[in-house]
Design an enzyme around this catalytic site. Structure first.
Site: not given
Ligand code: F0G
Length: 461
Positions: A76, A128-129, A386, A453
């Protein structure tokens, strides 16, 4: 007799374990697509032939990484693998402190909560989303400061991920540097088409931000891929190693968030790395609440070991050359047959330009969502929207964001598919392109509140 004059490159590995693929009939795919509400995220993986949804967590691990999995220390607290990971992050990324998280967004959550106050502004080289959502949930407002070329799929700028320092300066003038806790810099920029930022731009940005007292937090998720582009496109870096370039990139930032599921060749894992001891202290406190103890952050010991080993493998030049070479191979094929794609081809994916692919479908009828659905129907190949669906809604006006880029991403997992899979993919895109005039748009019939999405549902118009 014809001679083969060309000397091809090939994947720098051989295949030890295989996973059979399943091909479906058109009727089966029609049914599966309808059940999934025309959203490729809602398809079952077993109904997919070639899965180009994402390069996230879908990589093939090496025998070296799998061997490391058996050395997982599942204590742990104080797992040996945590110290291995900490050491690898310090050595290759150069940051002083490490907090592991279950994946990238876990790290984004921590840093957003720690640094952003309600009313703050967080500039970034495109959004980024998940990154932007965490900034907004912490009370911040995201401001796009990427160069204009990034929004133009046809621009051949070699570093479309660059920050426009004029835009950043204008923001500082408008709101004041004290309202900007940090700038979020992605390398490469996923939503722009996997486009890199140049070292020169990072350097200039660092100088500017140091003067203003604004921190730089790097999204290092695909920074190794960015390092490759610097090596082949930026003067003075031709003979530097990928590891050296990566470390120099990181040296112009104060910390990074990382989704290990990309560059680092694992199926799960991430981290926050930071130089500032106070921020580290705060992150170490918070991680216990949201992820797990600071020496595992939501990961098993074996996951940390696989990621530590992935860090070493990611910077190997033959690996990264083949990884990006594969994406480029598909890009060249598609360009040769006149398919509209984002150029130059980025690091992790081919982005089909849905606005030009399906020019008769207006953006409110979701051309990229439609194209992703049609490609699946045609071939069983899964891609990702996208565009307007991913962009979401403006929280003030309630209207959609209307991004200039309306794209379908064909994302290549690392070390997973062969060149023959690439050929089949290009042929499938061509087949959809040939019947593009018969394709109709979609209507959204279910819209989730966050990151719509992932779970939105659609019907054919
Ligand atoms: N930053 C970038 C540039 C990413 O592409 C992603 C995830 C994340 C942060 C978040 O990371 O998924 O580990 O929590 N991108 C994936 C994609 C989901 O399909 O482009 P995560």
């Amino acid at each position: 007799m014809q001679r083969l004059k060309k000397r091809s490159w090939a994947e720098p590995f051989k295949i030890k374990v295989v996973e059979p693929l399943k091909m479906t009939s058109r009727e089966e795919r029609e049914r599966a697509l309808k059940e999934a509400g025309y959203n490729t995220f809602l398809l079952r993986s077993e109904d997919v032939y070639i899965d180009l949804l994402t390069d996230s967590g879908t990589n093939a691990m090496s025998d070296y990484q799998w061997a490391g999995m058996m050395l997982g220390d599942e204590a742990y607290a104080g797992s040996r693998n945590f110290y291995r990971l900490e050491d690898a992050v310090k050595r290759y990324y150069g940051y002083a402190h490490l907090v592991p998280t279950h994946q990238g967004r876990g790290a984004e959550h921590l840093i957003s909560r720690i640094l952003i106050k309600p009313g703050d502004f967080v500039p970034g080289n495109m959004y980024f989303t998940t990154t932007r959502l965490h900034q907004e949930l912490a009370g911040g407002t995201f401001v796009d400061v990427i160069i204009d070329e990034a929004h133009d799929p046809a621009s051949l700028h070699p570093f479309k991920g660059n920050v426009d320092l004029g835009k950043l300066e204008a923001l500082v003038k408008k709101v004041g540097a004290d309202k900007i806790p940090y700038i979020s810099v992605a390398a490469t920029v996923n939503m722009a088409g996997g486009q890199p930022i140049s070292m020169a731009n990072l350097k200039e940005l660092h100088a500017f931000c140091s003067r203003q007292g604004i921190r730089i937090i790097l999204d290092a998720t695909r920074a190794v891929e960015n390092a490759w582009f610097i090596k082949i496109r930026e003067k003075g870096y031709e003979s530097r190693s990928i590891a050296e370039i990566l470390k120099e990139m990181c040296s112009y930032s104060d910390g990074c968030t990382m989704s290990g599921k990309k560059d680092l060749l694992v199926n799960i894992g991430g981290f926050l790395a930071i130089n500032d001891a106070e921020i580290f202290e705060e992150a170490r406190n918070l991680v216990v609440v949201y992820e797990g103890l600071h020496t595992y952050g939501g990961l098993a010991g074996r996951d940390m070991e696989a990621m530590a080993r992935g860090i070493e493998e990611a910077v190997q030049e033959d690996h990264i050359r083949a990884r990006i070479g594969q994406v480029e191979y598909v890009g060249e094929k598609l360009k040769a047959i006149g398919i509209p794609i984002v150029q130059p081809v980025g690091g992790h994916a081919i982005f089909l330009d849905a606005k030009n692919f399906l020019p008769k479908i207006p953006q409110v009828e979701f051309p990229a969502q439609t194209l992703a659905a049609e490609l699946y129907l045609e071939s069983g190949i899964r891609s990702m929207e996208r565009g307007i669906v991913s962009a979401g809604r403006n929280k003030e006006t309630g209207d959609h964001y209307y991004p200039k880029l309306e794209l379908v991403r064909l994302t290549f997992p690392r070390r997973v598919y062969t060149q023959a899979h690439c050929d089949v993919t290009a042929e499938a895109v061509e087949a959809v392109y040939e019947r593009r005039d018969t394709i109709r748009g979609l209507r959204m019939v279910y819209e989730p509140k966050y990151l719509r999405f992932f779970q939105a549902r659609f019907e054919r118009l």
